[in-house]
Write a protein that holds these residues in place. Structure first.
Motif, mmCIF file in Angstrom:
data_model
loop_
_atom_site.group_PDB
_atom_site.id
_atom_site.type_symbol
_atom_site.label_atom_id
_atom_site.label_comp_id
_atom_site.label_asym_id
_atom_site.label_seq_id
_atom_site.Cartn_x
_atom_site.Cartn_y
_atom_site.Cartn_z
ATOM 1 N N LEU A 7 -19.265 -11.745 -14.954
ATOM 2 C CA LEU A 7 -17.858 -12.417 -15.213
ATOM 3 C C LEU A 7 -17.822 -14.048 -15.019
ATOM 4 C CD1 LEU A 7 -16.079 -9.889 -12.836
ATOM 5 C CD2 LEU A 7 -15.968 -10.269 -15.324
ATOM 6 N N VAL A 8 -17.245 -14.613 -15.510
ATOM 7 C CA VAL A 8 -17.189 -16.196 -15.534
ATOM 8 C C VAL A 8 -16.452 -16.588 -14.205
ATOM 9 C CG1 VAL A 8 -16.409 -18.307 -16.572
ATOM 10 C CG2 VAL A 8 -16.959 -16.051 -17.747
ATOM 11 N N ASN A 9 -17.259 -17.360 -13.248
ATOM 12 C CA ASN A 9 -16.676 -18.083 -12.074
ATOM 13 C C ASN A 9 -15.923 -19.293 -12.453
ATOM 14 O OD1 ASN A 9 -19.240 -16.486 -10.376
ATOM 15 N ND2 ASN A 9 -17.592 -16.667 -9.231
ATOM 16 N N ASP A 10 -15.131 -19.881 -11.548
ATOM 17 C CA ASP A 10 -14.270 -20.766 -11.614
ATOM 18 C C ASP A 10 -14.726 -22.416 -11.804
ATOM 19 O OD1 ASP A 10 -11.477 -21.496 -12.354
ATOM 20 O OD2 ASP A 10 -11.114 -22.255 -10.227
ATOM 21 N N GLY A 11 -16.141 -22.544 -11.560
ATOM 22 C CA GLY A 11 -16.397 -23.847 -11.595
ATOM 23 C C GLY A 11 -18.117 -23.871 -11.320
ATOM 24 N N VAL A 12 -18.416 -25.101 -11.390
ATOM 25 C CA VAL A 12 -19.986 -25.492 -10.903
ATOM 26 C C VAL A 12 -19.906 -26.330 -9.640
ATOM 27 C CG1 VAL A 12 -21.576 -26.953 -11.854
ATOM 28 C CG2 VAL A 12 -20.576 -25.379 -13.487
ATOM 29 N N ASN A 13 -20.874 -26.325 -9.062
ATOM 30 C CA ASN A 13 -21.011 -26.995 -7.879
ATOM 31 C C ASN A 13 -21.701 -28.213 -8.162
ATOM 32 O OD1 ASN A 13 -22.646 -28.215 -5.440
ATOM 33 N ND2 ASN A 13 -22.176 -26.406 -4.233
#
Length: 155
Positions: A7-13
């Protein structure tokens, strides 16, 4: 940004340039699926379509996003206020594009969702709510938009 569950998470750290492990909103799945299908169409890159299928399979089988086989937004509210109620529309649009490219591989999932929304999540005026699995709990333009995307993906 694709996690171990596909699944695709909402962002990049931004400190680590890695997946931030934030929420896997439904629209993140659909937007990337659609982009990957379009990339495949433009370039013939089979890996793009394969990745889109992996995300589509993860979204449609996830107990988190598709409990009981019906798409549900994380923290899905009982109201259709704000933009969150339209997120499922983007997810379903992307899955519908992938379904066409994959020869109907998601027909059963899309039909199950449309049947559930029609039977469990609409009022006497044929207005759809936020819970495609039911029960109907109110509506607004955001919920109508998502339901229309769902019905369009099934046709």
């Amino acid at each position: 940004m694709i996690n171990g569950s596909g699944l695709v998470n909402d962002g990049v750290n931004l400190s680590t340039c890695r997946n931030n492990r934030d929420v896997t909103w439904t629209y993140n799945q659909g937007v990337l699926i659609n982009a990957l299908v379009q990339l495949n169409r433009l370039t013939g890159d089979a890996n793009a379509l394969s990745t889109a299928r992996r995300i589509g399979d993860a979204m449609t089988t996830s107990g988190y996003l598709s409990p009981g086989g019906i798409l549900r937004e994380p923290n899905e509210p009982d109201t259709c206020g704000g933009d969150g109620a339209s997120f499922k529309g983007a997810a379903i649009r992307g899955l519908g594009v992938l379904n066409a490219a994959a020869g109907g591989a998601y027909d059963t999932y899309l039909t199950r969702n449309a049947d559930s929304a029609y039977g469990r999540d609409r009022d006497s005026l044929d207005m759809y709510g936020s819970h495609w699995a039911g029960p109907f709990a109110g509506t607004s333009h955001s919920c109508q938009h998502s339901a229309l995307d769902l019905l369009d993906a099934v046709r």
